[in-house]
Each structure stands twice: as C-alpha cells, then as structure tokens.
Write a protein that holds these residues in place. Structure first.
Motif, PDB file in Angstrom:
ATOM      1  N   UNK A  73       0.786  -1.230   0.000  1.00  8.00           N
ATOM      2  CA  UNK A  73       0.000   0.000   0.000  1.00  8.00           C
ATOM      3  C   UNK A  73       0.816   1.278   0.000  1.00  8.00           C
ATOM      4  N   UNK A  74       2.051   1.200  -0.468  1.00  8.27           N
ATOM      5  CA  UNK A  74       2.907   2.381  -0.532  1.00  8.27           C
ATOM      6  C   UNK A  74       3.088   2.732  -2.008  1.00  8.27           C
ATOM      7  N   UNK A  75       2.534   3.855  -2.458  1.00  8.79           N
ATOM      8  CA  UNK A  75       2.627   4.209  -3.878  1.00  8.79           C
ATOM      9  C   UNK A  75       4.075   4.276  -4.372  1.00  8.79           C
ATOM     10  N   UNK A  76       4.283   3.847  -5.601  1.00  9.28           N
ATOM     11  CA  UNK A  76       5.616   3.842  -6.201  1.00  9.28           C
ATOM     12  C   UNK A  76       6.245   5.232  -6.157  1.00  9.28           C
ATOM     13  N   UNK A  77       5.462   6.244  -6.427  1.00  5.56           N
ATOM     14  CA  UNK A  77       5.971   7.619  -6.407  1.00  5.56           C
ATOM     15  C   UNK A  77       6.519   7.964  -5.013  1.00  5.56           C
ATOM     16  N   UNK A  78       5.837   7.514  -3.972  1.00  3.82           N
ATOM     17  CA  UNK A  78       6.297   7.752  -2.607  1.00  3.82           C
ATOM     18  C   UNK A  78       7.594   6.989  -2.329  1.00  3.82           C
ATOM     19  N   UNK A  79       7.698   5.758  -2.838  1.00  7.47           N
ATOM     20  CA  UNK A  79       8.920   4.976  -2.651  1.00  7.47           C
ATOM     21  C   UNK A  79      10.120   5.673  -3.286  1.00  7.47           C
ATOM     22  N   UNK A  80       9.907   6.278  -4.465  1.00  7.66           N
ATOM     23  CA  UNK A  80      10.989   7.017  -5.117  1.00  7.66           C
ATOM     24  C   UNK A  80      11.361   8.259  -4.322  1.00  7.66           C
ATOM     25  N   UNK A  83      13.268   6.724  -1.084  1.00  4.02           N
ATOM     26  CA  UNK A  83      14.526   6.051  -1.420  1.00  4.02           C
ATOM     27  C   UNK A  83      14.906   6.449  -2.847  1.00  4.02           C
ATOM     28  N   UNK A  84      15.414   7.666  -3.042  1.00  9.23           N
ATOM     29  CA  UNK A  84      15.655   8.220  -4.379  1.00  9.23           C
ATOM     30  C   UNK A  84      16.535   7.350  -5.281  1.00  9.23           C
ATOM     31  N   UNK A  85      16.228   7.393  -6.556  1.00  7.57           N
ATOM     32  CA  UNK A  85      16.954   6.780  -7.666  1.00  7.57           C
ATOM     33  C   UNK A  85      16.777   5.270  -7.773  1.00  7.57           C
ATOM     34  N   UNK A  86      17.042   4.516  -6.752  1.00 12.26           N
ATOM     35  CA  UNK A  86      16.907   3.052  -6.817  1.00 12.26           C
ATOM     36  C   UNK A  86      16.175   2.575  -5.574  1.00 12.26           C
ATOM     37  N   UNK A  87      14.875   2.834  -5.500  1.00 12.14           N
ATOM     38  CA  UNK A  87      14.155   2.565  -4.252  1.00 12.14           C
ATOM     39  C   UNK A  87      14.164   1.104  -3.809  1.00 12.14           C
TER      40      UNK A  87
END
Length: 104
Positions: A73-80, A83-87
């Motif tokens: 339930x964590x949106x991909x955009x939020x993961x980026x 954890x920038x660049x290579x989440x």
C-alpha cells in the motif's frame, strides 16, 4: 562470505554489500545503513522497511517495487521520494535483505 563492520558489529554481506544473515539486522543498524547511503529515516521509511521484512519472512524473497506498492500500500511515487533513484535496492539494503531479483 565477506563481512563488514558497521557500528562496531561484524555483519555478513554478499559481494555487493547486502546483508546475508536476517537475524543480524536491527533497527539501530538500519539507521546506520541508511546514514551510509544518505538517508534519515522517518515514520514513512519505517513503514516500508517493516513491510519489506515481514513480506520477506512470508514469501522467502525480497519484494519488488510493484509488490511493495500493491500489497504494502505504498505508492511507487512515494517509494521514489523516500529512497531516491533506486528505491527497491536502497530499501532492501536498509532493511537488511537480499537485493530484489531484477535489480541491476
């Protein structure tokens, strides 16, 4: 297996520096690992880390970004953003898990 010293603890790692022994991980160690890659952990980071570790115990492999997004339930955009660049790779590193399959 190679080892490294982090915060005075000898840790088993693979050739790329990912931890190989799940039980060696701890939350204080995660903070040190995060610091090494330029991250300061927030509650949002911990949500992702705890999901990834829990999912690993259930599935036997490190979840992909898609699984973290859909099941965790964590949106991909939020993961980026977290954890920038290579989440997926950075998240697995901080969570003390093997690099996810498909990560370069």
């Amino acid at each position: 297996m190679p080892t490294t010293i982090i915060d005075g603890h000898e840790i088993q790692v693979d050739a790329e520096g990912f931890m190989t022994e799940l039980e060696e991980w701890s939350e204080p160690l995660a903070k040190s690992l995060a610091h090494q890659i330029g991250l300061e952990l927030t509650d949002e980071h911990w949500k992702a880390i705890r999901f990834l570790r829990s999912d690993y115990r259930e599935q036997g492999e490190t979840a992909t970004l898609r699984r973290i997004s859909v099941v965790g339930g964590i949106p991909t955009k939020e993961l980026f953003a977290l954890f920038p660049q290579k989440p997926a790779k950075k998240l697995a590193y901080v969570a003390g898990l093997p690099k996810p399959h498909g990560c370069v």
